[in-house]
Write an enzyme that holds these catalytic residues in place. Structure first.
Site, PDB file in Angstrom:
ATOM      1  N   GLY A 468       0.764  -1.308  -0.034  1.00  0.00           N
ATOM      2  CA  GLY A 468       0.117  -0.006   0.126  1.00  0.00           C
ATOM      3  C   GLY A 468       0.682   1.350  -0.110  1.00  0.00           C
ATOM      4  NE  ARG A 628      16.445  13.494  -3.535  1.00  0.00           N
ATOM      5  CZ  ARG A 628      17.116  12.960  -4.605  1.00  0.00           C
ATOM      6  NH1 ARG A 628      17.965  12.190  -4.102  1.00  0.00           N
ATOM      7  NH2 ARG A 628      16.980  13.310  -5.780  1.00  0.00           N
ATOM      8  N   PRO A 632       5.917  13.125  -2.867  1.00  0.00           N
ATOM      9  CG  PRO A 632       6.004  15.229  -3.541  1.00  0.00           C
ATOM     10  CD  PRO A 632       6.575  14.082  -3.674  1.00  0.00           C
ATOM     11  CD  GLU A 705       7.196   0.379  10.473  1.00  0.00           C
ATOM     12  OE1 GLU A 705       7.237  -0.260   9.172  1.00  0.00           O
ATOM     13  OE2 GLU A 705       6.103   0.113  11.271  1.00  0.00           O
TER      14      GLU A 705
HETATM   15 MO1  MOS Z   1       5.376  -3.268   9.327  1.00  0.00          MO
HETATM   16  S1  MOS Z   1       5.080  -3.794  11.261  1.00  0.00           S
HETATM   17  O1  MOS Z   1       6.756  -2.656   9.060  1.00  0.00           O
HETATM   18  O2  MOS Z   1       4.739  -4.420   8.435  1.00  0.00           O
END
Ligand code: MOS
Length: 742
Positions: A468, A628, A632, A705
């Site tokens: 995704g 970088r 965007p 993350e």
């Molecule tokens: Mo994620 S926990 O980097 O799939």
């Protein structure tokens, strides 16, 4: 031609996704496909006394039925090197290989039938009798212990520098903060699914996975096959958030069912099974103690955590890393322990461990700021870590101070009145809160193949995944820049074990790892092509030096501008159908000499209705340093997704667990709440200028993350600012808000 890196290119796979042309694991049309439905244990611990498949086998459309005690024995070879996505200790569930029940939801039998409905009906006819054992189901009653995976350490689960306990004793200002976070469940819209087909002893798996090559390795070990005899295909993944990192038992069940039925078989998990067939973010309890000088400088950090794991594997994640890396502090003590329950094994879920630990640290920092009478942003600035003190290394780049500046500015932080409960709008209490975000940037080796075809277009391939984040698109942009081709002339292919190896698509490592390899392979291809044209006996580039030829705007061009030729014509003149190059990229010395991390500053405005305990998040501002930014538009999309995930963590998400029975009570999307559009206010995402070419040649640090870390504590801190009381358990639900009043 403008460079494609940095452009807000639309997703190259967007049209295929919205028109349904993109095929997800369960959607492949396979001749003779049969359908599987499984039977799971309703009890949390015990022995299977009776598993009677006869009625199921006689049901309409049924082709085969197998189960524990009545299934082929599988080799389940030990892996010499456990997969990095597997728990650090224990043995994965071996499907149908014994009569032991380890958790409610454990698969114990599978039925294969002509249609999914017939399979499900027949599965309902399986007679199952289990003699229950004492189940361990209560987190608070279980004894915390270090993970068995750390048994070799002198002081397992503990890391420290300086003398935190001593420094806490002499700190003029201290706080001690407890926080608990509910067990959470990844809920990608695409359920986990596998199609398995055997042909002449070789196995093809169409699977939802973040790592095709790990599925191949794991299943090779389960069935005692050579890896070459397995192909795993996974071109599209409809979200995963970590749930598709490991190879879960249902993949083996699908392959086993296909073998026994002698038909290609599809096993698609029902939503209910998604709570127990894969992993989840473990429930956690954390205590942070901070000691500070009266000017706010941290003297001591102590962070003690307990998370849950299963009875058959020890899954741990690094909750305490933020305590050791986010701020400058000489005296730090951290400890991680687990409790074992009769549940399925947890697994990484978006920013595993870190997002949980950041919550504890950042709410504690908020309490410290309050106690010191300091602005929360100022407290973080004064404790800014100039190096990674845990690894004792300089950062390869760090623009966190700019994140605080930009975030505070865009949010309007200066209009915050410090006193809790002092900002109101009619009956509503307004709260402003903030938190730091941090997530380590890692890189792994990856290989990529690039081919220039006779028509002048290029195909670039690697066995990564795109769950995704826009990997198809961002990699196309990297390739386009290196080859001097427009993005339409690039086809990027992924998700197939036949392609060059790529690391796990997780932990925000894909851009730095695979992107660097795409760059290397395309550079290699470009050089090969130009060299061949220069060394040709005739043609526009024959006899030129390396620096006299370049690829630009879809052409091979003489640097003096005297001649240019379309790449298709270059190939034709050389008498070649295609030209190919494979290359790898891996981290080098920089990984030993620098610590790399993405950073962010999150600001939240909440509006609380104290009469009913309702919290609404009116605004979230995230200012991120992700290195970088390749695209965007999709980067922003990643971040608003992460922010919404953090909002869910703060206010909604919790797996409700029946402590008597050890079962998930809300195993559906009606009762496992995630934010819907009406729950989400204004989201503002900014990327501060940053470029980390020490970390990797593209300068990107990764940004999945880091987007979610810091969101829940920013919201929790805003709730505290609104009402002057702290809800110590996530999610902050209305009942917990109302309980604060009494
Ligand atoms: Mo994620 S926990 O980097 O799939």
């Amino acid at each position: 031609m403008k460079t494609m890196i940095g452009q807000p290119l639309d997703r190259v796979d967007g049209r295929d996704k919205v028109t349904g042309k993109a095929r997800y694991a369960a959607e492949f049309r396979i001749d003779g496909l049969a359908h599987a439905a499984w039977v799971t244990s309703p009890v949390a611990a015990g022995r299977i006394e009776q598993l009677d498949l006869s009625t199921a086998r006689a049901a309409p459309g049924v082709i085969a039925a197998i189960g524990s005690g009545d299934a082929p024995v599988l080799p389940y070879r030990e892996r010499e090197e456990p997969a990095p996505v597997d728990p650090e200790w224990g043995t994965p569930l071996r499907v149908f290989q014994d009569d032991k029940v380890r958790f409610a939801g454990q698969p114990v039998a599978v039925v294969v039938a002509e249609t999914p409905q017939q399979a499900r009906h027949a599965a309902s006819l399986v007679k199952l009798r289990i003699t229950p054992d004492q189940a361990h189901t209560v987190f608070d009653r279980a004894e915390p212990r270090p993970s068995h995976g750390k048994d070799d350490d002198d002081n397992p689960g503990v890391e420290s520098r300086g003398d935190a306990e001593g420094a806490l004793g002499t700190s003029p200002v201290t706080v001690e903060c407890f926080s608990a976070i509910a067990r959470e469940q990844q809920h990608p819209i695409e359920p986990h699914a596998t199609i398995a087909r055997w042909q002449d002893g070789k196995l093809t798996l169409w699977d939802k996975t973040q790592w095709v090559s790990n599925v191949r390795t794991e299943i090779a070990h389960v069935f005692g096959l050579e890896e070459e005899d397995i192909r795993v295909v996974s071109p599209f993944v409809g979200g995963a958030f970590g749930s598709a990192l490991r190879t879960w038992p249902h993949v083996a069940v699908a392959a086993l069912a296909a073998k026994v039925a002698d038909r290609p078989v599809r096993l698609e998990l029902e939503r209910r099974s998604m709570f127990t067939a894969t992993g989840f973010r473990p429930r956690s309890q954390q205590t942070v103690r901070l000691g500070a000088e009266s000017d706010g400088r941290l003297m001591a950090i102590s962070h003690d955590v307990v998370t849950q794991t299963s009875r058959y594997e020890d899954y741990t994640e690094s909750l305490t890393e933020p305590a050791r890396t986010t701020y400058a502090c000489a005296n730090v003590w951290t400890r991680e322990r687990v409790v074992s329950l009769n549940t399925n094994t947890p697994c990484p879920m978006r920013a595993p461990g870190i997002v949980t630990g950041v919550h504890a640290m950042e709410t504690a920092m908020d309490e410290l700021a309050e106690k010191l009478g300091m602005d929360p942003v100022d407290l973080r600035r004064i404790n800014h870590a100039e190096r990674n003190e845990d690894d004792d290394l300089p950062w390869s780049s760090k623009e966190l101070l700019a994140c605080y500046d930009t975030g505070a500015e865009r949010f309007g932080w200066s209009s915050r009145s410090p006193e809790p409960g002092s900002m109101r709008d009619g009956d509503q209490r307004i709260g402003y809160g903030m938190a730091t975000s941090i997530y380590h940037a890692k890189r792994s080796s990856a290989s990529v193949g690039a081919v220039l075809l006779a028509n002048g277009t290029a195909v670039v391939r690697t066995a990564t995944s795109d769950m995704g984040p826009g990997t198809y698109t961002s990699m196309t942009q990297v390739a386009a820049d290196v080859l001097g081709l427009p993005p339409e002339a690039i086809t990027f292919e992924l998700g197939d074990t036949r392609y060059p190896q790529a690391p796990v698509h997780g932990g925000s490592i894909t851009m730095a790892s695979v992107g660097s390899a795409v760059r290397a392979a395309c550079q290699g291809l470009a050089e090969k092509l130009m060299k061949a044209a220069r060394e040709a006996s005739s043609g526009a580039f024959a006899g030129l030096d390396a620096d006299q030829v370049e690829l630009r705007e879809g052409y091979m061009t003489r640097s003096d501008g005297e001649a240019r030729q379309r790449l298709a014509d270059v190939l034709r003149d050389m008498g070649q159908d295609q030209i190919a190059c494979e290359a790898s990229a891996e981290p080098g010395e920089e990984s030993e000499n620098y610590a790399s991390s993405a950073f962010g500053a999150i600001f939240a405005e909440v509006r609380v209705d104290p009469a009913v305990g309702r919290v609404r998040v009116a605004r979230l501002v995230g200012a991120y340093d992700v290195g970088r930014v390749i695209n965007p538009k999709i980067a922003r999309s990643q971040c608003i997704g992460g922010m919404v995930g953090g909002l869910g963590m703060a206010l909604f998400e919790q797996v409700e667990w029946d402590e008597r029975l050890g079962r998930v009570m809300n195993a559906n999307l009606a009762e496992y709440l995630v934010p819907v559009c009406a729950d989400v206010g204004e989201l503002d995402v900014t990327f501060v200028p940053s470029d980390d070419t020490i970390f990797n040649p593209l300068g990107a640090k990764g940004l999945a993350e880091v987007a979610i870390c810091g969101v829940a504590p920013a919201i929790a801190n805003a709730v505290y600012h609104a009402i002057g009381q702290r809800v110590r358990e996530l999610p902050i639900t209305p009942d917990r808000m109302l309980a604060m009043r009494s």
